[in-house]
Design an enzyme around this catalytic site. Structure first.
Site, PDB file in Angstrom:
ATOM      1  N   ASP A  60      42.420  -2.686  53.617  1.00 42.01           N
ATOM      2  CA  ASP A  60      42.138  -3.580  52.491  1.00 42.01           C
ATOM      3  C   ASP A  60      43.269  -3.472  51.480  1.00 42.01           C
ATOM      4  OD1 ASP A  60      41.541  -1.064  51.484  1.00 42.01           O
ATOM      5  OD2 ASP A  60      39.851  -1.759  50.280  1.00 42.01           O
ATOM      6  N   SER A  71      40.888  -3.332  44.849  1.00 44.17           N
ATOM      7  CA  SER A  71      40.501  -3.063  46.228  1.00 44.17           C
ATOM      8  C   SER A  71      40.508  -4.323  47.090  1.00 44.17           C
ATOM      9  CB  SER A  71      39.131  -2.374  46.245  1.00 44.17           C
ATOM     10  OG  SER A  71      38.805  -1.894  47.518  1.00 44.17           O
TER      11      SER A  71
END
Length: 452
Positions: free
Chosen positions: A242, A101
């Site tokens: 992200d 992530s």
């Protein structure tokens, strides 16, 4: 469940530290065994972000799945929500996203999705952990039953079409100058292309991944680059995703950051106006700003808080019939469209609200004044200091000082060895003093434990 491997968002850690080829292979074997149900030919889909270690982990997962007789379809670098969507549309038994992530490239992780496209339950993760630590060797497939692996083409086009279809058919982004920062991550191809196909003038940054630069000074956790580019290009709006593109933040034409709470307020208002809110409320976490709660109340909407983590938000949404939820960090779940947070889809809903209003982004996306909120982290090694009597008393004293009009939330991070201390209230100075007191007490205890 035990937490030897899984945290709040799959398995995550340092590549070749916690996340080794051996562990990845065992995860593939254990998950493959658990999801072989029925006599059909079973299949897994695997996507990844752009980290260098993704090649290593992908190959090990393929070895694990195929060794227990499961076929594998390799998607290459795609956003996490694309993996969730394609798991369903390709009728796979399991979906895997290789990503850490928003973490730096040194880390990586393994996220798992069931055949319905939803993240696995705690119980299923516990079953996988038991299989990982058990005697898998005796359950490997015989030679004729081994699985096959192949790469799938046109994955990007399929996800782009999916994202575009979440908008009304006649919706266009023509006239908008958009800067999109893809964090040198999983959306570096699909996000700029989708925005361009919808008619926007697109300026893409963070689209030159080299395996080592994912999230480095870019993306939703480092928005300064986006802010500067929006101002330089005199753009109408900026979008920062992200590393795996399941969350976002946005920036208005002045370079002012718009966080997940503001974005949820925009989407909630839009859905309410169109009569598309399944229930009169939004599901958020304990980290969402008190200002959002007050704003929603003014609209006649409720706000339900869960533990931190989009999986807990989604769990409450599914159990209680909500179709909008998310986190201040920018994980926004629109369950009419997705089974997980989707940064691109959420951005498109906000842009649709902007286009429909005919107003500037700064006028549309600043729905409330946030209550002063301060978040600080205390790093620790070894046992957590949170249970110590002195720490408990300091926290209780801080809550008493803030009173009924404030909040103090202390929690260990689910992805890093950090204790997060968040305070909020109408008096900024008081909030800062309380947070500092708790952080100082925690740091002192961490030092004492290290010295013992």
């Amino acid at each position: 469940m035990g937490n030897a491997y899984f945290g709040t968002d799959g398995i995550r850690g340092r590549a070749n530290g916690k996340i080794t080829p051996d562990l990845a292979m065992k995860v593939g074997q254990a998950t493959g065994l658990l999801f072989q149900r029925g006599s059909h030919r079973h299949r897994a889909v695997i996507g990844k972000d752009t980290r260098l270690s993704g090649y290593m982990i992908e190959t090990a997962l393929v070895a694990g799945f195929t060794s227990v007789g499961m076929d594998v379809m390799l998607l290459g670098p795609v956003p996490t929500p694309a993996v969730a969507m394609l798991t369903r549309s390709m009728r796979a038994d399991i979906g895997v996203m290789i990503s850490a992530s928003h973490n730096a490239y040194e880390d990586n992780g393994i996220k798992l999705f069931g055949p319905d496209g939803f993240k696995l339950s705690d119980e299923m993760e516990a079953d996988i952990e038991r299989l990982i630590d058990g005697p898998i060797g005796a359950r490997l497939s015989k030679s004729p039953d081994l699985g096959r692996a192949k790469r799938i083409e046109s994955v990007h086009a399929r996800y782009i079409e999916f994202a575009k279809r979440t908008l009304p058919r006649n919706m266009s982004l023509e006239g908008l100058r958009i800067v999109v920062d893809c964090a040198n991550g999983a959306a570096y191809k699909v996000a700029p292309e989708a925005l361009w196909e919808l008619g926007a003038e697109v300026f893409a940054i963070g689209v030159e991944p080299d395996g080592l630069n994912i999230n480095r000074d870019c993306g939703s956790t480092a928005p300064a680059t986006l802010v500067a580019k929006v101002r330089e290009m005199r753009a109408d709006v900026g979008i920062a995703l992200d590393g795996d593109a399941d969350r976002l933040i946005m920036v208005d034409e002045h370079g002012t950051i718009i966080d997940g709470d503001q974005l949820m307020a925009v989407i909630a208002g839009s859905l309410q106006d169109d009569g598309r809110l399944a229930k009169p409320g939004v599901v958020t976490t304990i980290m969402s700003n008190l200002g959002l709660e007050r704003h929603l109340a003014d609209l006649g909407l409720g706000m339900v808080r869960t533990a931190v983590g989009d999986r807990y938000v989604l769990e409450h949404m599914r159990q209680h019939g909500y179709n909008l939820g998310g986190e201040q960090s920018g994980h926004i779940i629109l369950s009419d469209h997705s089974t997980t947070g989707d940064g691109l889809v959420a951005a498109l809903q906000v842009l649709a609200a902007v286009q429909k209003s005919g107003k500037r982004v700064s006028e549309v996306c600043h729905r409330f004044e946030p209550v002063p909120q301060i978040l600080k982290n205390v790093r620790f090694a070894g046992p957590s200091p949170l249970g110590q009597d002195h720490i408990v008393k300091t926290i209780e004293a801080g809550r008493e000082r803030l009173g009924a009009g404030g909040r103090l939330v202390i929690r260990p991070s689910g992805t890093e060895p950090l204790i997060r201390v968040m305070g909020e209230g109408d008096d900024h100075g008081l909030v800062e003093a309380v947070v500092d007191d708790v952080c100082q007490a925690l740091s002192a205890r961490v030092s004492a434990i290290a010295a013992e």
